[in-house]
Structure formats: C-alpha cells, structure tokens
Design a protein around this motif. Sequence first.
Motif, PDB file in Angstrom:
ATOM      1  N   VAL A  14       0.836  -1.201   0.000  1.00 46.18           N
ATOM      2  CA  VAL A  14       0.000   0.000   0.000  1.00 46.18           C
ATOM      3  C   VAL A  14       0.873   1.253   0.000  1.00 46.18           C
ATOM      4  O   VAL A  14       0.615   2.211  -0.748  1.00 46.18           O
ATOM      5  N   LEU A  15       1.926   1.258   0.819  1.00 44.47           N
ATOM      6  CA  LEU A  15       2.803   2.420   0.876  1.00 44.47           C
ATOM      7  C   LEU A  15       3.496   2.656  -0.466  1.00 44.47           C
ATOM      8  O   LEU A  15       3.663   3.806  -0.899  1.00 44.47           O
ATOM      9  N   MET A  16       3.913   1.581  -1.128  1.00 43.90           N
ATOM     10  CA  MET A  16       4.557   1.727  -2.429  1.00 43.90           C
ATOM     11  C   MET A  16       3.579   2.278  -3.469  1.00 43.90           C
ATOM     12  O   MET A  16       3.935   3.135  -4.287  1.00 43.90           O
ATOM     13  N   VAL A  17       2.336   1.795  -3.432  1.00 39.57           N
ATOM     14  CA  VAL A  17       1.321   2.279  -4.377  1.00 39.57           C
ATOM     15  C   VAL A  17       1.042   3.761  -4.140  1.00 39.57           C
ATOM     16  O   VAL A  17       0.805   4.525  -5.090  1.00 39.57           O
ATOM     17  N   LEU A  18       1.106   4.179  -2.879  1.00 36.73           N
ATOM     18  CA  LEU A  18       0.860   5.576  -2.544  1.00 36.73           C
ATOM     19  C   LEU A  18       2.042   6.479  -2.890  1.00 36.73           C
ATOM     20  O   LEU A  18       1.955   7.694  -2.714  1.00 36.73           O
ATOM     21  N   GLY A  19       3.138   5.886  -3.342  1.00 35.53           N
ATOM     22  CA  GLY A  19       4.294   6.680  -3.742  1.00 35.53           C
ATOM     23  C   GLY A  19       5.255   7.003  -2.622  1.00 35.53           C
ATOM     24  O   GLY A  19       6.109   7.883  -2.776  1.00 35.53           O
ATOM     25  N   VAL A  20       5.147   6.294  -1.501  1.00 33.50           N
ATOM     26  CA  VAL A  20       6.084   6.498  -0.396  1.00 33.50           C
ATOM     27  C   VAL A  20       7.457   5.978  -0.815  1.00 33.50           C
ATOM     28  O   VAL A  20       7.548   4.929  -1.461  1.00 33.50           O
ATOM     29  N   PRO A  21       8.541   6.674  -0.508  1.00 39.72           N
ATOM     30  CA  PRO A  21       9.879   6.174  -0.849  1.00 39.72           C
ATOM     31  C   PRO A  21      10.089   4.752  -0.353  1.00 39.72           C
ATOM     32  O   PRO A  21       9.632   4.391   0.739  1.00 39.72           O
ATOM     33  N   VAL A  22      10.782   3.957  -1.156  1.00 41.09           N
ATOM     34  CA  VAL A  22      10.897   2.530  -0.864  1.00 41.09           C
ATOM     35  C   VAL A  22      11.559   2.282   0.487  1.00 41.09           C
ATOM     36  O   VAL A  22      11.168   1.362   1.219  1.00 41.09           O
ATOM     37  N   GLY A  23      12.557   3.088   0.858  1.00 39.13           N
ATOM     38  CA  GLY A  23      13.210   2.895   2.155  1.00 39.13           C
ATOM     39  C   GLY A  23      12.258   3.100   3.306  1.00 39.13           C
ATOM     40  O   GLY A  23      12.225   2.307   4.263  1.00 39.13           O
ATOM     41  N   VAL A  24      11.437   4.154   3.221  1.00 40.89           N
ATOM     42  CA  VAL A  24      10.459   4.432   4.274  1.00 40.89           C
ATOM     43  C   VAL A  24       9.422   3.315   4.327  1.00 40.89           C
ATOM     44  O   VAL A  24       9.021   2.878   5.420  1.00 40.89           O
ATOM     45  N   ALA A  25       8.983   2.834   3.165  1.00 43.29           N
ATOM     46  CA  ALA A  25       7.997   1.752   3.127  1.00 43.29           C
ATOM     47  C   ALA A  25       8.556   0.487   3.771  1.00 43.29           C
ATOM     48  O   ALA A  25       7.861  -0.197   4.540  1.00 43.29           O
ATOM     49  N   LEU A  26       9.805   0.164   3.485  1.00 45.21           N
ATOM     50  CA  LEU A  26      10.438  -1.011   4.091  1.00 45.21           C
ATOM     51  C   LEU A  26      10.543  -0.852   5.603  1.00 45.21           C
ATOM     52  O   LEU A  26      10.208  -1.761   6.370  1.00 45.21           O
ATOM     53  N   GLY A  27      11.052   0.299   6.041  1.00 46.28           N
ATOM     54  CA  GLY A  27      11.251   0.506   7.464  1.00 46.28           C
ATOM     55  C   GLY A  27       9.955   0.532   8.240  1.00 46.28           C
ATOM     56  O   GLY A  27       9.855  -0.095   9.310  1.00 46.28           O
ATOM     57  N   PHE A  28       8.933   1.216   7.731  1.00 44.38           N
ATOM     58  CA  PHE A  28       7.674   1.330   8.451  1.00 44.38           C
ATOM     59  C   PHE A  28       6.954  -0.012   8.534  1.00 44.38           C
ATOM     60  O   PHE A  28       6.448  -0.390   9.604  1.00 44.38           O
ATOM     61  N   SER A  29       6.886  -0.736   7.421  1.00 48.56           N
ATOM     62  CA  SER A  29       6.196  -2.026   7.438  1.00 48.56           C
ATOM     63  C   SER A  29       6.930  -3.023   8.331  1.00 48.56           C
ATOM     64  O   SER A  29       6.300  -3.779   9.081  1.00 48.56           O
TER      65      SER A  29
END
Length: 434
Positions: A14-29
Amino acid sequence: MTEIALLMFAVFTVLMVLGVPVGVALGFSGASAIVLANLDAPYFGLMAIPQNFYAGIAKYPLLAIPMFVLVGSIFDRSGVAGRLVNLAIAIFGRGPGVLPAVAIVVAMFLGGISGSGPACAAAVGGVMISAMRRAGYPGPFSATVIGAAASTDILIPPSVAFIIYSVLVPGASVPALFAAGVVPGVLVGLALIVPAFWLARRHGMGAGEAALPRPPFWRSLRQASWGIAAPILILGGMRMGWFTPTEAAVVAVYYGLFVGMVVYRTIGWRDLIVIFREAAELSAIILLVVALASIFAYALSTLSIIDPLARAIAAGGLHEYLVLALIVALLVVFGMFLDGISIFLIFVPLLAPIAQVFGWDMVWFGVLLTLNVALGQFTPPLAVNLMVSCRMAGVAMQSTVPWVVWFLLALLAVMALVIAQPGLALWLPRYLGY
C-alpha cells in the motif's frame, strides 16, 4: 505470525502504491510487524528497530559505497570519458553503427572505475549524445544505447550492487563477486553491440558519421592513458593484495582527484564542493535505504516465514529451472519499478534461502540477480540509466521503447547463457582462488 507477515507485506504494498519512498515503506512495514509480534513486551520490540537500523549499515564492506559513488562523480567531471571516446574512434574508425559501439565499449571501460550506472550514463552521454546527434542518429536511439551501455557498470567490477549482495549473503565475498562479474559483464557489452550496430545499419543511421574527423591514434592513446590505468590500478591492486575492495575505493578517489586536478586540470577547487555534495547525497540515500531495509529483513527473520517458504517451494515438486524462471520473471517485473539496490534489499533475504535449498552457488546466484538489476536499469517506466540518458538527449522515455526491446533481448540472451553455463560466472573466481 502468518497473519502479521501478511499484514507487513500488505502495508509495504500500500505504501509503495501511494508513492512512499521505498526505504520508508520497508522501514515502516518492518517496524509495524516487529511491534505487533512483541505485543506482550512492546518495549523490547521497539528496541529492535534502532538496533537493526544501526546494524544494517555498521558493516565494513559498506564503507566502499560512498567512496565508489565519489569516484563516479570525480571521473564524470574529469574528462576521462571524452578521451576514451577519442581513443576508441581512433581505433575503430568511422562509419554507420560505429559510434553506438564505441559508446558501449567506453561504458564498459568506465564500469571498471565507478560501478555506478547513472554516473556512467551521465559521463558517456555527455560526450556521445551530441556526437551521435551530429552524425545523424535520432535522439531516442542514442538515449537507448547510452542507457543500455551503462547497465554493464554494475556487472563489471567494482560494483556497488555486488557490495550490497555480499553484505546480505555472508557466504559470497566481494572479491569473488567482483571476479564473477567480469565475464558476464563483457558478454553483456558484446551482446549490446550487436543490436546497436544492426539497427544503425538497418535504419540508415549515422550517415554523416564518416564525414567526421578521425582522431590521431597516438595522441588519443597518450591522452587516454591516465583513464586506462584507473581500472588496472583498482582491480590489479586488489588482485595483488595491495589493498582490500574498500581500500581500493579510497585509492581510486585519490587517483581520480590527481588525474582531474593535476593531469587534465578539468576539476578546480570550487568543483570539489559540488562533487562532494552530489556524492554525499547519493551515498546517504543508498545507506539510508540499506538501514531501513535491515528492519524489514529482521522482521522477516523474527516472523520465521522465509525458511518454511523455501522448504515449501522445494517440496512442491517444481523443477529448479522452473523456479529460476519464475524468479527471473518476478525480478524483471519489479525491476521496471524499483531501483537495483531496493530490489536486492527486498528480495535477497527472501530468495537466498530458496537458492540454498536447491544448492545453487551463491556467487553465481548473485551474478544472476545482478543481471536482472542491469536489465531493469534500462526498462521503462523507472529505468534509472535510461532516465539520465533521455534527460541528456532531450527526449521522452516513451520514444525509446521501440529501441529498448532489442537491447533487452540481447541481455536476456546473456542471462539465459549464464543460467545454462554457470561456469561463465564461476570460472574466474575459481581460477583466482576466491
């Protein structure tokens, strides 16, 4: 634990689809999964997040990354690419299809200096795109050639991708990976020359190339000799045991500064500020993604889903070549949307246990994954190398698609060859005793 794992991947998607930077998406999930898995002791679960953030980048081999990034910035401005181009033209002459082949050869050579595809695309593109335009090559074709040629940089050592892989897979050393990438990297370069030359001849491109002057050989050789010596110093020094890959990166920085500031005098003191700033920004992005991905990898390990998944795939009765084909197809698709480092950080922790279950050599597997990343670097819509070359050529990325297909087929042919003959990647490291 299975529910938490599914939720983690769902949050990441979901974060990737929303355009969140990949590093932030990895860290948050990953952080979310760690907290949910430790609800009975949330404090200790939270402590794992900063610990793994630091542990992800507290690794000696990663010191080479900012140095090689800096080397790419230095040689980008030193004028080495232009002198190598003149030497290549002096050797191969002029004629339809020669300039694209020269661009690919020069990009392969620069791959032995920086190991950064976008930096190589900028260095070679800055010289070759205008030259190809004057010779009658259309902008989309020129941008495609430069973007595809720069993809060889992560295969021909030194390579930032191999350094990242060696950190994720302890059994694969940096020297062994560097040696394993040489033959496939050269094969990719030679394979790319075939469609470049054929397409130029077939469509009548480069009609004005023969009318351009041919540089004198000996003067071109003398001017390019400092650039030629760079990969010999870097790779030869590592082979002779004079320095480690990390130390080689530092030596390359000092050598590049000497060539640019003293020999060619194309870099001034004011230029250093820009060079250091660009290298620092890019290095910070890479290492931040590595650190955040370490949280994601720790969550995968804590949830204990990787090994059962690998065993389930092995027990499913699928042939290893079918599994390998599925892995390649998966990475090709994701390579269209993610950069190479992100692909390694996301998928290597998932795929390495599968490779170990089937008994695949981890050095060979690293080369195969890097070939996938190289393909993704000039496959729209992301295509970081192609993005750089298209910007320099002033064309839209969509206009390169008819040309990109032929170069993708050439790289896929090399990938199939490396799969069928693993010795192409493993011969040199075994010969050198790695």
